[in-house]
Design an enzyme around this catalytic site. Sequence first.
Site, PDB file in Angstrom:
ATOM      1  N   LEU A 168      62.150 -29.448  -7.403  1.00  0.00           N
ATOM      2  CA  LEU A 168      63.360 -29.711  -8.192  1.00  0.00           C
ATOM      3  C   LEU A 168      64.437 -30.436  -7.408  1.00  0.00           C
ATOM      4  CD1 LEU A 168      63.759 -26.482 -10.361  1.00  0.00           C
ATOM      5  CD2 LEU A 168      62.982 -28.754 -11.071  1.00  0.00           C
ATOM      6  N   ASP A 175      52.758 -30.376  -9.031  1.00  0.00           N
ATOM      7  CA  ASP A 175      53.314 -30.982  -7.801  1.00  0.00           C
ATOM      8  C   ASP A 175      54.289 -32.105  -8.179  1.00  0.00           C
ATOM      9  OD1 ASP A 175      53.907 -31.494  -5.194  1.00  0.00           O
ATOM     10  OD2 ASP A 175      51.914 -32.210  -4.617  1.00  0.00           O
ATOM     11  N   HIS A 181      54.088 -25.255  -9.202  1.00  0.00           N
ATOM     12  CA  HIS A 181      54.338 -26.178  -8.077  1.00  0.00           C
ATOM     13  C   HIS A 181      55.232 -27.340  -8.542  1.00  0.00           C
ATOM     14  CE1 HIS A 181      52.436 -28.044  -4.222  1.00  0.00           C
ATOM     15  NE2 HIS A 181      53.630 -28.558  -4.439  1.00  0.00           N
TER      16      HIS A 181
HETATM   17 ZN   LIG Z   1      52.023 -29.974  -0.938  1.00  0.00          ZN
END
Ligand SMILES: [Zn+2]
Lengths: 317, 447, 194
Positions: free
Chosen positions: B60, B304, B57
């Site tokens: 970029l 994330d 996750h």
């Molecule tokens: Zn999310």
Amino acid sequence: MRHLLSTRSLSRDDAIALLDVAEDMAAVQEREVKKLPTLRGKTVVNLFFEDSTRTRISFEAAAKRLSADVINFSAKGSSVSKGESLKDTAQTLQAMGADGVVIRHPASGAPQTLAMSGWIDAGVVNAGDGTHEHPTQALLDAFTMRRRLHGAASRGRDLGGVRVVIVGDILHSRVARSNVWLLATLGAEVTLVAPPTLVPVDVSGWPASIGYDLDAALATMPDVVMMLRIQAERMQGAFFPNSREYARTWGLDDARFAQLPTTTMVMHPGPMNRGLEIAARAADSPQSTVREQVANGVSVRMAALYLLLSGEREVAR
Amino acid sequence: MSERFLITGAQLPSGERTDLLLDGGVIAEVGSIADAAGATVVDAAGLIALPGLVDLHTHLREPGYEQSETVLTGTQAAAAGGFTAVFAMANTSPVADTAGVVEQELSLGRAAGYATVQPIGAVTVGLKGEQLAELGAMAQSRARVRVFSDDGFCVFDPLLMRRALEYVKAFDGVIAQHAQEPRLTQGAQMNEGALSGELGLAGWPAVAEESIIARDVLLAEHVGSRLHVCHVSTAGSVEVVRWAKARGIDVTAEVTPHHLLLTEELVASYDPRFKVNPPLRRAEDVEALRAALADGTIDIVATDHAPHPIEAKECEWDAAANGMVGLESALSVVHAAMVDTGLIGWADVARVLSETPARIGRLAGHGAPIAVGAPAELTLYDPSASAEFDLARLAGRSVNSPYLGRTLPGRVVATFHQGYATLLDGAVRPADEVARHAAERLEVLRG
Amino acid sequence: MAVRTVLQQADIDRALTRIAHEILESNRGADGLVLLGIPTRGVVLAERLAASIGRIAASDVPAGALDVTMYRDDLGRNPVRAPRPTSLPAGGIDGATVVLVDDVLYSGRTIRAAFDALSDLGRARAVRLAVLVDRGHREFPIRADFVGKNLPSSTRERINVHLHEIDGDDAVTIDGGDADVASAADAAEAGRDA
Ligand SMILES: [Zn+2]
């Protein structure tokens, strides 16, 4: 005091000291020459990202009566459309040499961000941030209560034992939050009355009791009943069915007002929706403090500006 | 001339100490290696060797938001954090909802050479939640997409979610759901609870996450599909996932490093570095997430990693962007939250940060245990170091880390990708050198 | 640190009685007199003087308090000061002969502020100044009309006035002037009249 951002962080001694200074300021308001030279040469900026003529005028009067130069910076709309950030605005004010910034902002915490960011050296007064706090409103409410209860003997006193019922949209009210913290700090007993949808989900940590029944709360014959403004747009969020039901269930109507002792103060931070949260008879009665609240607002804001801006500035970060 | 590395005295996740020879893109030798002529020797005494970390996750930002991050800078951040593969989320501009965009992403990653960039495809066109994106075309593209996600948005329409879950079975895909009931979170600013009421910030209730996870696991069960839950953040979500797994539903779940370490109390500063979606939760939630990661209810840690430019964080809370950079700090945070607390060991770290994410994402060439013949995807980590996390540790384009100024244990010392170093002695290697090695590897693979 | 007592209770009583007589003499009686003390100790002294004058002249002499905090020119150089209440006699000061009363006269800045404060409250016919101690070192062209005791001092010394209504005893003392060992309370007090 370097900033006035919330009542949550205000100690009892600091609160009473501010209210006592406000007594001195109120005395000045009663004489012929209402102006003091105290903040001569200081610049106070009213930075309003939200319309509030009442609050802005109150701060403006307070600053001017202390001889400060006042710049009104109405950032509403313009800043967003120009894409100017709070940071850029702050740096502009810094370049203008602002000593104090009175900020009203729709985002909770914006005054704290401004005060702690290092973008500006000025003392920051929170004039209402989002649904967080409105400390000078709570201070003027407490000042009004204290004066009504203790008159000339108000100095140095708290609100120990005073029973206050606050009614309305607690969830979205910065006035309610600031009052809960300040009144509890000053020893008052606070009861909040609202539809359950308009109370934050977890208020177990608040120094207040919560109820949904206005008649039951009024039957305890409180010393103060504070009615909060209810905003029509709350109906869209399904917080309550319609204004009629709200007024009937949580409004201070004639019948409810008639049940109150004549010593009970009726307060409202304004502007009022007459006929919705408060009936005209209650609003215009001698028990109503609405007009005193306006006058006291100037004294309290003078006190706040005095305490923030008169002493030497620690350039502390 | 491709690089050869002799790593001496490294500790494997199992605890065993060994030398490792990286040669020809694979781990050529394991054991006590006396002689490796021409190899660069890396003294790994006191260091832990982990299979190269895999992040399921990562945002970029390229194409479209290059002021926040690019494939190059994002994979440099990955290398700095010990990652050798990242799954790139689809919320770029244009959105990664066609074969063309995912192939572009793949090419950018290969050219940069710091890590394998495995594109994630959008579930719906433009992430709008209205119409399925070309899932099959993306799966069959050179990017071989297997993970699909509208991350940033929840696939809220239950029928669309059902169809997506069913459709990706055709190519062994998985839907990675950002579980957020949109109606319950309109204008949400932080975890809903006592603190949100006090701070006057609109609440993001746990039920908005839990109700979507509950719905999705039931849908996955009904259609017999594979579901992956992104960034699980509440104790209630853990219970739902645990229940689903006990029922035999094919669900996997991830937790972010920040949800393992940080709590909502940080929001009281109104410092937007702590603004993230899903929001930081209560200490009880953090405890439940740690326990769930330890007992396998939560399968993996995913960062994330969400870079934002300075102006998106230097502002009032409401106006600030959600998200934190996380690649560079992930291993240290997991070390602090999970290893130092005695909840898991280094073999588990290898599992949750490398082996399982590679498996969930069906990513070949990553996540294999360290053994002869395994791809030379490797991370060397110094667990004894402890330092204030500062700007020097950030290698991406953005600096919105919630850990700046906080003391964290450990430090990634070296990262090897396809046999060459992307990070050596704690320093990210220059882009031209890495790109040259990457081009050589590509040459070799194409024969 | 040496602390010397320069005035004892009897000395203070004598000084105030003498000032009372001098005020009456200069005003040719008690008519139109208003005594305004500058907080904190000036207020006590004004009350004592008013009582004393009243006894001598057999008439009521009004006394009050004049806070000058908001008029000081050195607010920005010190921590925030809490103002004290101002209270004027019922008749106000218009047309009155106002005698300002303070404990120690030093730089004169307090009295300068008092003139500004006074002019915002009305128009006095005349303004006089009475102080218990004049320690010199004036920074303004201000001089007291009535002085209890001239006490030439070094700027490093501290003069402490004790009045029993506030302090429990009556005395004027002088500290050796070693600033490092002076207590914080003394420093604050010395600062007030600086
Ligand atoms: Zn999310």
